[in-house]
Design a protein around this motif. Sequence first.
Motif, PDB file in Angstrom:
ATOM      1  N   LYS A  34      57.606 -22.052 -40.958  1.00 44.96           N
ATOM      2  CA  LYS A  34      58.760 -22.921 -41.465  1.00 44.96           C
ATOM      3  C   LYS A  34      60.225 -22.826 -40.836  1.00 44.96           C
ATOM      4  N   THR A  35      60.693 -21.636 -40.915  1.00 41.59           N
ATOM      5  CA  THR A  35      62.087 -21.292 -40.346  1.00 41.59           C
ATOM      6  C   THR A  35      62.250 -21.786 -39.162  1.00 41.59           C
ATOM      7  N   THR A  36      61.340 -21.540 -38.077  1.00 44.29           N
ATOM      8  CA  THR A  36      61.332 -22.037 -36.819  1.00 44.29           C
ATOM      9  C   THR A  36      61.596 -23.664 -36.729  1.00 44.29           C
ATOM     10  N   PHE A  37      60.391 -24.152 -37.566  1.00 46.40           N
ATOM     11  CA  PHE A  37      60.289 -25.591 -37.452  1.00 46.40           C
ATOM     12  C   PHE A  37      61.540 -26.264 -38.170  1.00 46.40           C
ATOM     13  N   SER A  38      62.119 -25.480 -39.113  1.00 51.74           N
ATOM     14  CA  SER A  38      63.455 -26.158 -39.581  1.00 51.74           C
ATOM     15  C   SER A  38      64.614 -26.016 -38.554  1.00 51.74           C
ATOM     16  N   GLY A  39      64.475 -25.193 -37.656  1.00 54.07           N
ATOM     17  CA  GLY A  39      65.599 -25.213 -36.525  1.00 54.07           C
ATOM     18  C   GLY A  39      65.227 -26.520 -35.533  1.00 54.07           C
ATOM     19  N   LYS A  40      63.749 -26.569 -35.412  1.00 49.25           N
ATOM     20  CA  LYS A  40      63.394 -27.521 -34.257  1.00 49.25           C
ATOM     21  C   LYS A  40      63.749 -28.887 -34.930  1.00 49.25           C
ATOM     22  N   LEU A  41      63.409 -29.109 -36.321  1.00 49.14           N
ATOM     23  CA  LEU A  41      63.598 -30.636 -36.718  1.00 49.14           C
ATOM     24  C   LEU A  41      65.218 -30.844 -36.839  1.00 49.14           C
TER      25      LEU A  41
ATOM     26  N   GLY B  14      70.257 -21.483 -35.834  1.00 44.96           N
ATOM     27  CA  GLY B  14      71.669 -22.506 -35.826  1.00 44.96           C
ATOM     28  C   GLY B  14      72.465 -22.149 -34.745  1.00 44.96           C
ATOM     29  N   GLU B  15      72.711 -21.060 -34.428  1.00 43.76           N
ATOM     30  CA  GLU B  15      73.819 -20.778 -33.165  1.00 43.76           C
ATOM     31  C   GLU B  15      73.300 -21.577 -32.002  1.00 43.76           C
ATOM     32  N   GLN B  16      71.771 -21.299 -31.788  1.00 43.15           N
ATOM     33  CA  GLN B  16      71.245 -21.790 -30.393  1.00 43.15           C
ATOM     34  C   GLN B  16      71.052 -23.515 -30.407  1.00 43.15           C
ATOM     35  N   ILE B  17      71.504 -24.170 -31.688  1.00 46.44           N
ATOM     36  CA  ILE B  17      71.132 -25.599 -31.486  1.00 46.44           C
ATOM     37  C   ILE B  17      72.658 -25.959 -31.971  1.00 46.44           C
ATOM     38  N   GLU B  18      73.523 -25.159 -32.272  1.00 49.42           N
ATOM     39  CA  GLU B  18      74.917 -25.489 -32.743  1.00 49.42           C
ATOM     40  C   GLU B  18      74.760 -26.379 -33.939  1.00 49.42           C
ATOM     41  N   VAL B  19      73.994 -25.737 -34.969  1.00 53.90           N
ATOM     42  CA  VAL B  19      74.119 -26.206 -36.211  1.00 53.90           C
ATOM     43  C   VAL B  19      74.450 -25.310 -37.395  1.00 53.90           C
ATOM     44  N   PRO B  20      75.129 -25.642 -38.351  1.00 51.93           N
ATOM     45  CA  PRO B  20      75.711 -24.552 -39.439  1.00 51.93           C
ATOM     46  C   PRO B  20      74.582 -24.237 -40.080  1.00 51.93           C
ATOM     47  N   VAL B  21      74.753 -22.755 -40.699  1.00 45.15           N
ATOM     48  CA  VAL B  21      73.720 -22.508 -41.733  1.00 45.15           C
ATOM     49  C   VAL B  21      74.425 -22.069 -43.037  1.00 45.15           C
ATOM     50  N   TYR B  22      73.866 -22.624 -44.156  1.00 39.49           N
ATOM     51  CA  TYR B  22      74.607 -22.264 -45.159  1.00 39.49           C
ATOM     52  C   TYR B  22      73.606 -21.332 -46.062  1.00 39.49           C
ATOM     53  N   SER B  23      74.273 -20.070 -46.623  1.00 39.98           N
ATOM     54  CA  SER B  23      73.576 -18.916 -47.119  1.00 39.98           C
ATOM     55  C   SER B  23      74.359 -18.328 -48.313  1.00 39.98           C
ATOM     56  N   GLU B  24      73.857 -17.688 -49.020  1.00 42.00           N
ATOM     57  CA  GLU B  24      74.620 -16.949 -50.099  1.00 42.00           C
ATOM     58  C   GLU B  24      73.830 -15.499 -50.250  1.00 42.00           C
ATOM     59  N   LEU B  25      74.575 -14.577 -49.535  1.00 40.23           N
ATOM     60  CA  LEU B  25      73.766 -13.107 -49.496  1.00 40.23           C
ATOM     61  C   LEU B  25      73.624 -12.570 -51.070  1.00 40.23           C
ATOM     62  N   GLU B  26      74.838 -12.732 -51.856  1.00 41.38           N
ATOM     63  CA  GLU B  26      74.820 -12.231 -53.180  1.00 41.38           C
ATOM     64  C   GLU B  26      74.055 -12.849 -54.072  1.00 41.38           C
ATOM     65  N   SER B  27      73.596 -14.216 -54.047  1.00 44.02           N
ATOM     66  CA  SER B  27      72.581 -14.725 -54.683  1.00 44.02           C
ATOM     67  C   SER B  27      71.218 -14.427 -54.557  1.00 44.02           C
ATOM     68  N   LYS B  28      70.420 -14.641 -55.578  1.00 41.49           N
ATOM     69  CA  LYS B  28      68.918 -14.688 -55.796  1.00 41.49           C
ATOM     70  C   LYS B  28      68.162 -15.775 -56.299  1.00 41.49           C
ATOM     71  N   ASP B  29      69.148 -16.795 -56.567  1.00 42.32           N
ATOM     72  CA  ASP B  29      68.717 -18.033 -57.136  1.00 42.32           C
ATOM     73  C   ASP B  29      68.498 -19.169 -56.157  1.00 42.32           C
ATOM     74  N   PRO B  30      67.380 -19.590 -55.746  1.00 38.34           N
ATOM     75  CA  PRO B  30      67.110 -20.582 -54.505  1.00 38.34           C
ATOM     76  C   PRO B  30      67.500 -21.846 -54.883  1.00 38.34           C
ATOM     77  N   VAL B  31      67.533 -22.098 -56.305  1.00 43.79           N
ATOM     78  CA  VAL B  31      67.761 -23.564 -56.893  1.00 43.79           C
ATOM     79  C   VAL B  31      69.338 -23.678 -56.809  1.00 43.79           C
ATOM     80  N   LYS B  32      69.965 -22.725 -57.264  1.00 42.73           N
ATOM     81  CA  LYS B  32      71.471 -22.632 -56.919  1.00 42.73           C
ATOM     82  C   LYS B  32      71.863 -22.711 -55.766  1.00 42.73           C
ATOM     83  N   ILE B  33      71.253 -21.947 -54.741  1.00 37.63           N
ATOM     84  CA  ILE B  33      71.861 -22.106 -53.562  1.00 37.63           C
ATOM     85  C   ILE B  33      71.807 -23.357 -52.822  1.00 37.63           C
TER      86      ILE B  33
END
Length: 441
Positions: free
Chosen positions: A112-119, A151-170
Amino acid sequence: MFDNLSERLERSFKILKGEGKITEINVAETLKDVRRALLDADVNYKVAKNFTDTVKEKALGQNVLTAVKPSQLMVKIVHDELARLMGGDTAELELKGRPAVVLMSGLQGSGKTTFSGKLARMLKTKKNRKPLLVACDVYRPAAIEQLKVLGEQIEVPVYSELESKDPVKIALNAIQEAKAKGYDLVIVDTAGRLAVDEQMMNEIAAIKDAVNPDATLFVVDSMTGQDAVNTAREFNERLDFTGVVLTKLDGDTRGGAALSIRTVVSKPIMFIGTGEKLEAIDVFHPARMADRILGMGDIVSLVERAQEQYDEAEAKRLQKKIQKNQFDFNDFLSQIHQIKKMGNLKELASMIPGVGKAIKDIDIDDNAFKSIEAIIYSMTPEERTHPEILNSSRRTRIAKGSGTSIQDVNRLLKQFDQTRKMMKMVTGGKVAGMMQRMKKR
């Protein structure tokens, strides 16, 4: 891809070769072998039986023209049914939202993760989208880091929240971030889960309800064969996903998932992953895949890949250099890099009709150009631009510097000289003149 199935089907059609007409007896014998080939490829039994029953019905209902041999007609019927089995028409990814949201789902390790980058890369380069990748795998820190590297390889930003454990909120926060910063596409990478894990299935269902995605894609490893189809059914019952992504189709897959999944879940295969490189992603075309399964190649996809790498301004510059006999090793190296960007070399060769079977047992390494590149990189800038100055002592130095032999260097120089002469003849000489005369008629 599908090598064993292609070989088995070819053997099945030989049963009809030499036959003057199609009869219930020779059709039954042929299709018995076809059904075995499909089952060996890990196609669902019910799917395989329905497939051969349909082919039999259509074959016996045909009046064979004298110009068409029974075996040729059978190939045509099987081709059309294979295409229909895999969905018929090519399924388009409809992204109408602002931002449009694509939700990824699937098992752990499905890609999934690799395909997300490919897409993200594909939609950025081909559709001029401005994507934002979202890391919603809160259970595996390595997944967030992996997405950031992609994201760095394809020059696309990545949104993440290291402190949060709620994927819905993220996911919801990421959509707000996209709106605020003008991103028109949000691709949400979620945690891998087991279909039997009720808590995890509830979680991704909650993410889907919250973000209301334009498309939900189910990513599945095609190497898992029939298990992939069963898993797709369970995920679809919970998520009602939009379409399927088959990864690792470049591996030693038997093809059962590609041939069964559409019938079992009534959802189209939308994309396929054909390698590890970020360029190794294709839109799934059922008819073209049927061509490849039956050893007919896929010249349309090959041309499309070449066009993706085609730079019109660069081509005009190159043509002028060739006509002036100034094509040098810098240009040669540039052409090699463009070919490598098109994908796996063996897969590219197999798209040419008739070549796939011929190279089935030949190992074409992706590093086939490695020694050539090493030799060119060992040349000085002046030597690359003016190959004619490469005397014996320079060739010896280049061989040592590239880790190759003097024979390898001499062979490359001879091939390069022949290539340059041929290119000059084609673009500026006899062939070009002949083409101009033909246009005036």
